[in-house]
Design a protein around this motif. Structure first.
Motif, PDB file in Angstrom:
ATOM      1  N   PRO A  86     -51.941 -70.976  88.750  1.00 17.77           N
ATOM      2  CA  PRO A  86     -51.811 -70.064  88.317  1.00 17.77           C
ATOM      3  C   PRO A  86     -52.115 -68.745  89.211  1.00 17.77           C
ATOM      4  CG  PRO A  86     -54.199 -71.715  88.034  1.00 17.77           C
ATOM      5  CD  PRO A  86     -52.934 -72.195  89.386  1.00 17.77           C
ATOM      6  N   THR A  87     -51.890 -67.590  88.408  1.00 26.39           N
ATOM      7  CA  THR A  87     -51.194 -66.342  89.110  1.00 26.39           C
ATOM      8  C   THR A  87     -50.980 -65.623  88.068  1.00 26.39           C
ATOM      9  OG1 THR A  87     -49.612 -65.408  90.167  1.00 26.39           O
ATOM     10  CG2 THR A  87     -49.096 -67.303  89.440  1.00 26.39           C
ATOM     11  N   PRO A  88     -51.155 -64.257  88.118  1.00 29.94           N
ATOM     12  CA  PRO A  88     -50.564 -63.417  87.649  1.00 29.94           C
ATOM     13  C   PRO A  88     -49.631 -63.141  87.597  1.00 29.94           C
ATOM     14  CG  PRO A  88     -53.153 -62.778  88.856  1.00 29.94           C
ATOM     15  CD  PRO A  88     -52.072 -63.969  89.289  1.00 29.94           C
ATOM     16  N   ARG A  89     -48.778 -63.237  88.966  1.00 30.87           N
ATOM     17  CA  ARG A  89     -47.473 -63.457  88.912  1.00 30.87           C
ATOM     18  C   ARG A  89     -47.125 -64.379  87.474  1.00 30.87           C
ATOM     19  NH1 ARG A  89     -45.537 -63.918  93.167  1.00 30.87           N
ATOM     20  NH2 ARG A  89     -43.220 -62.551  92.266  1.00 30.87           N
ATOM     21  N   GLY A  90     -47.508 -65.460  86.925  1.00 27.52           N
ATOM     22  CA  GLY A  90     -46.695 -66.605  86.840  1.00 27.52           C
ATOM     23  C   GLY A  90     -46.491 -65.693  84.796  1.00 27.52           C
ATOM     24  N   ARG A  91     -45.698 -67.098  84.377  1.00 30.09           N
ATOM     25  CA  ARG A  91     -44.846 -66.619  83.252  1.00 30.09           C
ATOM     26  C   ARG A  91     -46.023 -67.238  82.333  1.00 30.09           C
ATOM     27  NH1 ARG A  91     -44.971 -71.786  81.153  1.00 30.09           N
ATOM     28  NH2 ARG A  91     -44.244 -73.504  82.653  1.00 30.09           N
ATOM     29  N   PRO A  92     -46.302 -66.532  81.378  1.00 31.30           N
ATOM     30  CA  PRO A  92     -47.699 -67.047  80.227  1.00 31.30           C
ATOM     31  C   PRO A  92     -47.501 -67.676  80.682  1.00 31.30           C
ATOM     32  CG  PRO A  92     -46.358 -64.704  79.875  1.00 31.30           C
ATOM     33  CD  PRO A  92     -45.306 -65.269  80.639  1.00 31.30           C
ATOM     34  N   LEU A  93     -48.820 -69.083  79.769  1.00 28.80           N
ATOM     35  CA  LEU A  93     -48.947 -70.224  79.498  1.00 28.80           C
ATOM     36  C   LEU A  93     -49.420 -70.059  78.284  1.00 28.80           C
ATOM     37  CD1 LEU A  93     -50.386 -72.970  80.880  1.00 28.80           C
ATOM     38  CD2 LEU A  93     -52.198 -72.023  80.921  1.00 28.80           C
ATOM     39  N   ALA A  94     -47.992 -71.328  78.147  1.00 29.74           N
ATOM     40  CA  ALA A  94     -48.449 -70.792  76.414  1.00 29.74           C
ATOM     41  C   ALA A  94     -48.148 -72.336  75.661  1.00 29.74           C
ATOM     42  CB  ALA A  94     -47.102 -70.912  75.799  1.00 29.74           C
TER      43      ALA A  94
END
Ligand code: ADE
Length: 248
Positions: A86-94
């Motif tokens: 988990p990171t704010p740089r990741g793709r949105p978790l859906a």
């Protein structure tokens, strides 16, 4: 078969946290899933168990060292489980990711401090980088808790059939319609008449219209995707304007 969650963290006492309560907590007690929080500090370097260092190129904060994270990962039996970072740089978790994780044997979640983990160990380990929203948390543990909560509620036997319908309603890409319960009149406000009618088809139509109204008002991104999927058909006219105002 128990769904296995492993959290790699510098704060193992943050787990199970809220996951030890309510639905997830009962499922944990019943052995539907397991949670192993591993302290990455054990793999820290030297007498002080150092896990981070300053970023090459300069800048604020500290970065978690790749050798330390790799040593922690080497002690984990992945057993076909995805590694999620988990990171704010990741793709949105859906919800589609959540369904995929829940359908597999479990997940390993790497909780970093928010300045982050050295990119090389993320690349080398094939970590999936996901964000739970456009804001910055102080670490990955809360995001890991969010991810695990969303997975656990989908595991077979965790929820009753009534509750699983909620998943269906999100699956069509619209936000949920508003909910009401007793009393029918409260503080000068009435429950929408149709919900008291017992007319199931009319209730279903009202709920669909209310879902469309709230989605259009709050989530233009979901609304555009929904319309595109509806094959350029003009969706049913949304509910009364009063509903839209109330839902805003
Ligand atoms: N870690 C810190 N902030 C995060 C975010 N928004 N999503 C996922 N992980 C995070």
């Amino acid at each position: 078969m128990t769904w296995q969650a492993t959290a790699l963290t510098l704060f193992p006492a943050m787990f199970p946290g809220t996951l030890g309560q309510s639905l997830a907590g009962r499922a944990l007690e019943r052995g539907i899933w397991s949670l192993d929080a591993r302290d990455m500090r054990e793999h820290g370097l030297g007498r002080h168990r150092v896990v981070d260092d300053t970023p090459f190129g300069g800048g604020a904060g500290m970065v978690m060292r790749p050798d330390v994270v790799a040593a922690a990962l080497a002690c984990i039996e992945r057993a076909g489980r995805p590694l999620v970072y988990p990171t704010p740089r990741g793709r949105p978790l859906a919800q589609a990711d959540i369904r995929r994780y829940a359908a597999g044997p479990g997940v390993v979640v790497l909780c970093g401090r928010y300045e982050g983990v050295d990119e090389r160990v993320l690349e080398a380990s094939g970590a999936e980088q996901v964000s739970i929203g456009d804001y910055i948390l102080s670490g990955g543990e809360v995001a890991a808790t969010v991810l695990l909560d969303a997975c656990v509620r989908l595991l077979p036997g965790v929820m009753g059939s009534g509750e699983s319908a909620v998943e269906e309603s999100f699956a069509d890409g619209l936000l949920e319609y508003p909910l009401y319960t007793k009393p029918a009149q409260w503080d000068g406000r009435d429950v929408p008449e149709v919900l008291l009618s017992g007319h199931h088809a009319a209730i279903a139509r009202w709920r669909r219209a209310a879902s469309e109204t709230v989605t259009q008002a709050r989530r233009p991104d979901l609304w555009a995707a929904y319309q595109a999927r509806a094959g350029q058909d003009t969706p049913r006219t949304a509910g009364p304007r009063a509903d839209a105002d109330r839902l805003n």
